[in-house]
Design an enzyme around this catalytic site. Structure first.
Site, PDB file in Angstrom:
ATOM      1  CG  ASN A  74      -0.530  -0.089   2.491  1.00  0.00           C
ATOM      2  OD1 ASN A  74       0.383  -0.811   2.824  1.00  0.00           O
ATOM      3  ND2 ASN A  74      -1.289   0.281   3.381  1.00  0.00           N
ATOM      4  CD  GLU A  77      -1.549   4.865   4.251  1.00  0.00           C
ATOM      5  OE1 GLU A  77      -1.030   5.643   5.145  1.00  0.00           O
ATOM      6  OE2 GLU A  77      -2.166   3.990   4.833  1.00  0.00           O
ATOM      7  CB  CYS A 100      -5.516  -1.357  -1.733  1.00  0.00           C
ATOM      8  SG  CYS A 100      -6.713  -0.508  -0.906  1.00  0.00           S
ATOM      9  CD  GLU A 108      -5.672  -5.684  -1.250  1.00  0.00           C
ATOM     10  OE1 GLU A 108      -5.083  -4.619  -1.252  1.00  0.00           O
ATOM     11  OE2 GLU A 108      -6.423  -6.382  -0.285  1.00  0.00           O
ATOM     12  CB  CYS A 148     -10.969  -2.483   0.616  1.00  0.00           C
ATOM     13  SG  CYS A 148     -10.363  -1.771  -1.062  1.00  0.00           S
ATOM     14  CB  CYS A 201      -8.825  -4.476  -3.908  1.00  0.00           C
ATOM     15  SG  CYS A 201      -7.834  -3.205  -3.237  1.00  0.00           S
TER      16      CYS A 201
HETATM   17  N1  THU Z   1      -5.436  -1.308   2.301  1.00  0.00           N
HETATM   18  C1  THU Z   1      -5.017  -2.235   1.485  1.00  0.00           C
HETATM   19  O1  THU Z   1      -3.859  -1.965   1.151  1.00  0.00           O
HETATM   20  N2  THU Z   1      -5.690  -3.047   0.930  1.00  0.00           N
HETATM   21  C2  THU Z   1      -6.852  -3.425   1.392  1.00  0.00           C
HETATM   22  O2  THU Z   1      -7.580  -4.285   0.772  1.00  0.00           O
HETATM   23  C3  THU Z   1      -7.698  -2.631   2.422  1.00  0.00           C
HETATM   24  C4  THU Z   1      -6.755  -1.383   2.942  1.00  0.00           C
HETATM   25  C5  THU Z   1      -4.580  -0.056   2.925  1.00  0.00           C
HETATM   26  C6  THU Z   1      -5.278   1.257   2.504  1.00  0.00           C
HETATM   27  C7  THU Z   1      -4.597   2.052   3.343  1.00  0.00           C
HETATM   28  O3  THU Z   1      -3.152   2.392   3.054  1.00  0.00           O
HETATM   29  C8  THU Z   1      -4.507   1.039   4.790  1.00  0.00           C
HETATM   30  O4  THU Z   1      -4.471  -0.260   4.292  1.00  0.00           O
HETATM   31  C9  THU Z   1      -5.479   1.565   5.721  1.00  0.00           C
HETATM   32  O5  THU Z   1      -6.671   1.379   5.140  1.00  0.00           O
END
Ligand code: THU
Length: 167
Positions: free
Chosen positions: A68, A70, A79, A81, A118, A121
């Site tokens: 991930n 940010e 994310c 994925e 999520c 994704c």
């Molecule tokens: N996140 C992912 O990388 N994948 C997911 O399926 C759910 C959330 C990340 C997004 C963000 O950087 C952190 O987790 C908190 O939500």
């Protein structure tokens, strides 16, 4: 069904999901989980401090990884994925993704429960499955503890928008 308007015959969906112990994984699934675990520190998650890594296995056995990423402008973040899926489509276009492993850990901590992807994704995984017209296995786990294995990631998004009607 009360309070529902059915426009045709009722449709039902099933998800094939099984829980396995770490030691029950086959060698290639174990390697995929290990690749994701090894890349957890590469997450750029200074805002949520929630590290996620996804490792993809392509049909030729190649493994690609995403974490991930940010941004100070929060919605810009992406994310793990979708980073991994974008890498696969960019580096190896046309190659099927046979499996993805997703692992996570809050920064400086461990984790022991599987993490389902999520909704955004799931939509991206659904599209990958549609593009390759072959199942995309999904492994989900913490740093330790059980692993959930879905036979096809697109099952996690029933009644999905497929874009069929787009011009
Ligand atoms: N996140 C992912 O990388 N994948 C997911 O399926 C759910 C959330 C990340 C997004 C963000 O950087 C952190 O987790 C908190 O939500």
């Amino acid at each position: 069904m009360e309070n529902a308007i059915l426009l045709g015959p009722m449709k039902t969906w099933t998800i094939s999901l099984e829980e396995r112990g770490r030691s029950e994984l086959n060698a290639s699934d174990q390697a995929l989980v290990d690749a994701a675990l090894a890349h957890l520190p590469q997450a750029h998650a200074p805002y949520s401090r929630f590290h996620v890594a996804a490792a993809i296995r392509l049909e030729d056995g190649q493994i690609l990884v995403g974490t991930n990423q940010e941004n100070a402008s929060y919605p810009v973040g992406i994310c793990a994925e979708r980073v991994a899926l974008s890498a696969a489509s960019s580096v190896a276009p046309g190659k099927a993704v046979t499996a993805m492993a997703v692992v996570y850990a809050p920064q400086g901590q461990t984790s022991s429960k599987p993490l389902p992807p999520c909704g955004m994704c799931r939509q991206a995984l659904h599209e990958q499955k549609t593009r390759q017209n072959a199942p995309l296995e999904l492994l989900m786990c913490g740093v330790e503890g059980p692993v959930w294995k879905a036979a096809d990631a697109s099952d996690l998004l029933p009644f999905a928008f497929s874009g069929e009607e787009l011009p």
